[in-house]
Write a protein that holds these residues in place. Structure first.
Motif, PDB file in Angstrom:
ATOM      1  N   ARG A 279       0.823  -1.209   0.000  1.00 54.89           N
ATOM      2  CA  ARG A 279       0.000   0.000   0.000  1.00 54.89           C
ATOM      3  C   ARG A 279       0.863   1.268   0.000  1.00 54.89           C
ATOM      4  O   ARG A 279       0.611   2.207  -0.783  1.00 54.89           O
ATOM      5  N   ILE A 280       1.896   1.282   0.832  1.00 51.89           N
ATOM      6  CA  ILE A 280       2.758   2.466   0.890  1.00 51.89           C
ATOM      7  C   ILE A 280       3.486   2.653  -0.437  1.00 51.89           C
ATOM      8  O   ILE A 280       3.598   3.779  -0.950  1.00 51.89           O
ATOM      9  N   TYR A 281       3.980   1.547  -1.011  1.00 54.76           N
ATOM     10  CA  TYR A 281       4.642   1.635  -2.315  1.00 54.76           C
ATOM     11  C   TYR A 281       3.686   2.166  -3.375  1.00 54.76           C
ATOM     12  O   TYR A 281       4.047   3.069  -4.154  1.00 54.76           O
ATOM     13  N   HIS A 282       2.479   1.625  -3.436  1.00 53.07           N
ATOM     14  CA  HIS A 282       1.505   2.103  -4.420  1.00 53.07           C
ATOM     15  C   HIS A 282       1.254   3.599  -4.259  1.00 53.07           C
ATOM     16  O   HIS A 282       1.200   4.337  -5.260  1.00 53.07           O
ATOM     17  N   ASP A 283       1.070   4.035  -3.022  1.00 52.58           N
ATOM     18  CA  ASP A 283       0.800   5.457  -2.789  1.00 52.58           C
ATOM     19  C   ASP A 283       1.964   6.318  -3.272  1.00 52.58           C
ATOM     20  O   ASP A 283       1.747   7.398  -3.857  1.00 52.58           O
ATOM     21  N   CYS A 284       3.200   5.847  -3.058  1.00 50.15           N
ATOM     22  CA  CYS A 284       4.374   6.616  -3.504  1.00 50.15           C
ATOM     23  C   CYS A 284       4.510   6.610  -5.019  1.00 50.15           C
ATOM     24  O   CYS A 284       4.993   7.580  -5.614  1.00 50.15           O
ATOM     25  N   SER A 285       4.105   5.519  -5.662  1.00 46.40           N
ATOM     26  CA  SER A 285       4.267   5.417  -7.118  1.00 46.40           C
ATOM     27  C   SER A 285       3.155   6.116  -7.886  1.00 46.40           C
ATOM     28  O   SER A 285       3.272   6.311  -9.096  1.00 46.40           O
ATOM     29  N   ALA A 286       2.075   6.480  -7.192  1.00 47.03           N
ATOM     30  CA  ALA A 286       0.900   7.027  -7.881  1.00 47.03           C
ATOM     31  C   ALA A 286       1.213   8.306  -8.647  1.00 47.03           C
ATOM     32  O   ALA A 286       0.557   8.613  -9.659  1.00 47.03           O
ATOM     33  N   SER A 287       2.201   9.067  -8.186  1.00 52.16           N
ATOM     34  CA  SER A 287       2.559  10.322  -8.857  1.00 52.16           C
ATOM     35  C   SER A 287       3.583  10.130  -9.967  1.00 52.16           C
ATOM     36  O   SER A 287       3.987  11.091 -10.607  1.00 52.16           O
ATOM     37  N   PHE A 288       3.970   8.886 -10.209  1.00 52.24           N
ATOM     38  CA  PHE A 288       4.956   8.588 -11.250  1.00 52.24           C
ATOM     39  C   PHE A 288       4.209   8.310 -12.562  1.00 52.24           C
ATOM     40  O   PHE A 288       4.237   7.211 -13.093  1.00 52.24           O
ATOM     41  N   GLN A 289       3.560   9.313 -13.074  1.00 45.74           N
ATOM     42  CA  GLN A 289       2.738   9.123 -14.261  1.00 45.74           C
ATOM     43  C   GLN A 289       3.360   9.594 -15.573  1.00 45.74           C
ATOM     44  O   GLN A 289       2.985   9.101 -16.633  1.00 45.74           O
ATOM     45  N   PRO A 290       4.298  10.539 -15.580  1.00 45.44           N
ATOM     46  CA  PRO A 290       4.829  11.007 -16.869  1.00 45.44           C
ATOM     47  C   PRO A 290       5.429   9.908 -17.735  1.00 45.44           C
ATOM     48  O   PRO A 290       5.419   9.996 -18.956  1.00 45.44           O
ATOM     49  N   LEU A 291       5.954   8.821 -17.101  1.00 42.04           N
ATOM     50  CA  LEU A 291       6.586   7.756 -17.868  1.00 42.04           C
ATOM     51  C   LEU A 291       5.670   6.557 -18.080  1.00 42.04           C
ATOM     52  O   LEU A 291       6.114   5.479 -18.434  1.00 42.04           O
ATOM     53  N   ALA A 292       4.371   6.754 -17.875  1.00 42.37           N
ATOM     54  CA  ALA A 292       3.438   5.626 -17.977  1.00 42.37           C
ATOM     55  C   ALA A 292       3.433   5.001 -19.361  1.00 42.37           C
ATOM     56  O   ALA A 292       3.061   3.844 -19.518  1.00 42.37           O
ATOM     57  N   GLU A 293       3.840   5.759 -20.376  1.00 44.69           N
ATOM     58  CA  GLU A 293       3.849   5.211 -21.732  1.00 44.69           C
ATOM     59  C   GLU A 293       5.247   4.800 -22.187  1.00 44.69           C
ATOM     60  O   GLU A 293       5.469   4.518 -23.352  1.00 44.69           O
ATOM     61  N   GLY A 294       6.188   4.752 -21.272  1.00 44.92           N
ATOM     62  CA  GLY A 294       7.541   4.339 -21.619  1.00 44.92           C
ATOM     63  C   GLY A 294       7.643   2.839 -21.830  1.00 44.92           C
ATOM     64  O   GLY A 294       6.645   2.126 -21.923  1.00 44.92           O
ATOM     65  N   ILE A 295       8.877   2.336 -21.883  1.00 47.09           N
ATOM     66  CA  ILE A 295       9.119   0.913 -22.115  1.00 47.09           C
ATOM     67  C   ILE A 295       9.084   0.164 -20.792  1.00 47.09           C
ATOM     68  O   ILE A 295       9.820   0.493 -19.863  1.00 47.09           O
ATOM     69  N   TRP A 296       8.224  -0.845 -20.730  1.00 46.50           N
ATOM     70  CA  TRP A 296       8.109  -1.703 -19.563  1.00 46.50           C
ATOM     71  C   TRP A 296       8.136  -3.154 -20.025  1.00 46.50           C
ATOM     72  O   TRP A 296       7.730  -3.463 -21.144  1.00 46.50           O
ATOM     73  N   GLN A 297       8.582  -4.041 -19.161  1.00 47.52           N
ATOM     74  CA  GLN A 297       8.620  -5.448 -19.553  1.00 47.52           C
ATOM     75  C   GLN A 297       7.215  -5.999 -19.793  1.00 47.52           C
ATOM     76  O   GLN A 297       6.985  -6.747 -20.737  1.00 47.52           O
ATOM     77  N   LEU A 298       6.276  -5.637 -18.929  1.00 52.22           N
ATOM     78  CA  LEU A 298       4.893  -6.079 -19.076  1.00 52.22           C
ATOM     79  C   LEU A 298       4.041  -4.950 -19.626  1.00 52.22           C
ATOM     80  O   LEU A 298       4.287  -3.770 -19.363  1.00 52.22           O
TER      81      LEU A 298
END
Length: 253
Positions: free
Chosen positions: A85-104
Motif C-alpha cells: 500500500r505504501i509503495y503504491h501510494d508513492c508510485s501514484a505520482s509517477f505518471q509522466p513515464l506511464a507510456e515508456g518501455i516496460w517489460q509487461l
C-alpha cells in the motif's frame, strides 16, 4: 514471473546487486529514484546503470516462498500488504513515464506503477516482518487492483499448487486473502471483482510466457516444457470453481 535472461543472472558484489541492462531499465531506475524521493525506503536504491549492467542496493534479510515457515506467518502477510500500500501510494505520482518501455504491457487505468510480481519471494523479511520489496523488473503502470490480484493469488495463496502447511484449504486461503486486503485498505466495493481479476492476471501471464517462448526465449521455453503454464491454467480452474465463495469471503468481517 518475467525475469532477466540476457547475460548473467543477478550477482551480489560490494553490497550492490548487478544484473544485465534491459530495455526497461531506464524506467525501473527512474521509478526507484521517484519512490525514494517520496520517502519510501523499503525498495532497493538505484546505483546507476550503463549499456551492459544495472546496479541497485542490496536489502539485508530473508526471502523465499510459502514453504518458509516465517514467510507464511500472519505478521509477515499483513506487513507485506502494508508495504504494498505504501509503495503504491508513492508510485501514484509517477505518471509522466506511464507510456515508456516496460517489460509487461501497461494496463489502464494508470493509477499506480504495479510491482508486477508481488510474491513472497520478492519480499524481504527481518525479525518476523516484511521490511523490503525487491526485483522491480516486472513493474508496469496499471490499476491498484491489478497488482493486488496477483499479490493475493501468491500470498493467500489462491492455488492448489502453491501449497504449504495449514494453508491448503480454500477457507484458510480466503481468510489470509481477506487479512491482506483489510491491511492494504482495499474498499469493500472493489473486492467482489478480485477473483475475476486473478483469473485475467493468470491468463495474461500464460499468454506472455507462450509469446516469449515463440519469439525464442530460452527461459520461457524451459518453463513451458516444465509445465508452468499448465499449473497457472489449473489454478484458473480452481479459482473459477470457488469464485463465489472467494468473492463472498473477501467481503466478510
Amino acid at each position: 514471473m518475467p525475469t532477466d535472461e540476457t547475460g548473467p543472472g543477478p550477482i551480489l558484489r560490494d553490497g550492490l546487486v548487478w544484473r544485465a541492462t534491459r530495455p526497461w531499465t531506464t524506467n525501473v531506475h527512474a521509478l526507484l529514484e521517484h519512490v525514494e524521493q517520496g520517502g519510501f525506503d523499503a525498495a532497493p536504491r538505484s546505483a546507476g546503470y550503463d549499456e551492459n549492467f544495472e546496479r541497485v542496493t542490496f536489502i539485508e534479510g530473508e526471502s523465499g516462498d510459502l514453504d518458509n515457515l516465517q514467510m507464511r506467518s500472519v505478521t509477515v502477510l499483513t506487513s507485506a500488504a502494508r508495504l504494498l500500500r505504501i509503495y503504491h501510494d508513492c508510485s501514484a505520482s509517477f505518471q509522466p513515464l506511464a507510456e515508456g518501455i516496460w517489460q509487461l504491457k501497461p494496463q489502464p487505468p494508470f493509477e499506480v506503477i504495479c510491482h508486477g510480481d508481488f510474491a513472497p519471494y520478492n519480499v524481504v523479511i527481518h525479525a518476523g516482518k516484511a521490511i523490503g520489496i525487491i526485483d522491480f523488473e516486472a513493474a508496469h503502470p496499471g490499476p491498484r487492483t491489478w497488482d493486488i490480484a496477483y499479490a493475493v493469488y501468491r500470498w493467500a495463496p489462491l492455488s492448489r499448487h502453491i501449497a504449504a502447511e495449514r494453508i491448503v484449504t480454500i477457507e484458510e486461503q480466503i481468510s489470509r486473502a481477506r487479512d491482506f486486503l483489510d491491511t492494504y485498505g482495499l474498499p469493500a466495493d472493489q473486492r467482489a471483482a478480485l477473483p475475476d481479476l486473478v483469473i485475467a492476471r493468470l491468463k495474461g501471464l500464460v499468454a506472455f510466457m507462450e509469446a516469449e517462448a515463440a519469439q525464442g526465449s530460452e527461459k520461457y521455453r524451459r518453463d513451458i516444457e516444465q509445465g508452468h503454464h499448465r499449473l497457472y491454467r489449473d489454478d484458473v480452474g480452481y479459482i473459477r470453481v470457488h469464485r463465489d465463495q472467494i468473492a463472498a469471503g473477501l467481503m466478510a468481517t
